[in-house]
Design an enzyme around this catalytic site. Structure first.
Site, mmCIF file in Angstrom:
data_model
loop_
_atom_site.group_PDB
_atom_site.id
_atom_site.type_symbol
_atom_site.label_atom_id
_atom_site.label_comp_id
_atom_site.label_asym_id
_atom_site.label_seq_id
_atom_site.Cartn_x
_atom_site.Cartn_y
_atom_site.Cartn_z
ATOM 1 N N HIS A 1 -7.138 -4.552 10.356
ATOM 2 C CA HIS A 1 -6.911 -4.376 8.914
ATOM 3 C C HIS A 1 -5.663 -5.134 8.463
ATOM 4 O O HIS A 1 -4.743 -5.361 9.242
ATOM 5 C CB HIS A 1 -6.885 -2.891 8.507
ATOM 6 N N ASN B 1 -7.154 -2.490 14.414
ATOM 7 C CA ASN B 1 -8.566 -2.732 14.094
ATOM 8 C C ASN B 1 -8.751 -3.953 13.186
ATOM 9 O O ASN B 1 -9.816 -4.171 12.641
ATOM 10 C CB ASN B 1 -9.176 -1.487 13.431
ATOM 11 N N ASP C 1 0.816 -1.215 0.000
ATOM 12 C CA ASP C 1 0.000 0.000 0.000
ATOM 13 C C ASP C 1 0.849 1.264 0.000
ATOM 14 O O ASP C 1 2.061 1.220 0.256
ATOM 15 C CB ASP C 1 -0.962 -0.013 1.199
ATOM 16 N N GLU D 1 -9.637 -1.927 5.396
ATOM 17 C CA GLU D 1 -10.244 -1.578 6.676
ATOM 18 C C GLU D 1 -11.483 -2.454 6.921
ATOM 19 O O GLU D 1 -11.979 -3.107 5.997
ATOM 20 C CB GLU D 1 -10.638 -0.094 6.653
#
Ligand code: F6R
Length: 230
Positions: free
Chosen positions: A131, A129, A63, A136
């Protein structure tokens, strides 16, 4: 899924380098998927200090932020160049261009390149979280490389790397879940208490869109390396 419990992040990094070495020396590592973030720093430090030869390996990163150039110290291109590529030459290295004029076209270009160069190994960290890459919570398992709006949780965690006068990008380009799942082998690293909730979800064994890391349960060749005893 194989789990390797280590004593520390340093030991975990050594283990990751060992797994990469095995595939490289067996001649089965042509394309290596890389991640950024604090988890991977000791991994690249150890790769640089090693005698590993990556000159026949093509690298793809997961990314990149949108709107900051490769010269910006917080871009993932900068991170990779400084932590690994400047010291260890690869055959080719690829990362999404977050400065592309047409981001949708850039995603198609990147996904096409990935299809032409199937990943042998993909290294992954996990967000607090859950991801993976910048996929996400709520991301579809069918997703390929795409533009993403980062969540409040990711912005809160990653903003620590940006100084007060720098604005942290809230948009990024990321390989999708499906792009990642195409890799022959996934090596997932999670160190420290902050990753406990996400790992617990993974080890609970139930796939949930709200915890993208659990998509990895559907992959046949996953190694999890952690210092958490769960
Ligand atoms: C980075 C990436 C992210 C990180 C994750 C963990 O390329 O794709 O998913 O792996 O946010 O980050 P750290 O390692 O900083 O805790």
């Amino acid at each position: 899924m194989q789990t390797i419990v280590v004593e520390s992040k340093e030991q975990g990094a050594e283990k990751i380098v060992e797994l990469v070495r095995e595939e490289l020396e067996a001649g089965s590592l042509n394309v290596l998927g890389l991640a950024t973030g604090s988890t991977m720093e000791p991994v690249y430090e150890k790769m640089v200090a090693s005698d590993l030869d990556f000159t026949s390996v093509t690298a793809f990163n997961l990314d990149e932020y949108v709107g900051i150039p490769a010269t910006h110290k917080n871009s993932y291109a900068y991170y990779m160049n400084h932590l690994l590529f400047n010291e260890k030459p690869f055959k080719e290295t690829h990362i999404e261009n977050g400065m592309a004029e047409n981001l949708e076209e850039e995603c198609v270009r990147y996904e096409t390149l990935l299809k032409e160069n199937p990943l042998d190994i993909q290294l992954l960290g996990i967000g607090e979280n859950g991801h993976i890459a910048f996929n996400e919570p709520g991301t579809s398992p069918e997703s390929v490389t795409h533009v993403v709006e980062l969540t409040e949780s990711t912005i809160a965690v990653n903003s620590q790397y940006f100084t007060e006068d720098e604005t942290m990008p809230v948009t990024a380009l990321t390989m999708g879940i499906s792009s990642i799942m195409q890799a022959k082998k996934l090596i997932v690293a999670a160190f420290g208490e902050k990753k406990r909730a996400a790992l617990e979800k993974l080890f609970a064994g139930e796939v949930s869109t709200e915890w993208p890391v659990t998509y990895l349960l559907d992959h046949p060749n996953v190694v999890v390396i952690t210092d958490l005893k769960l």
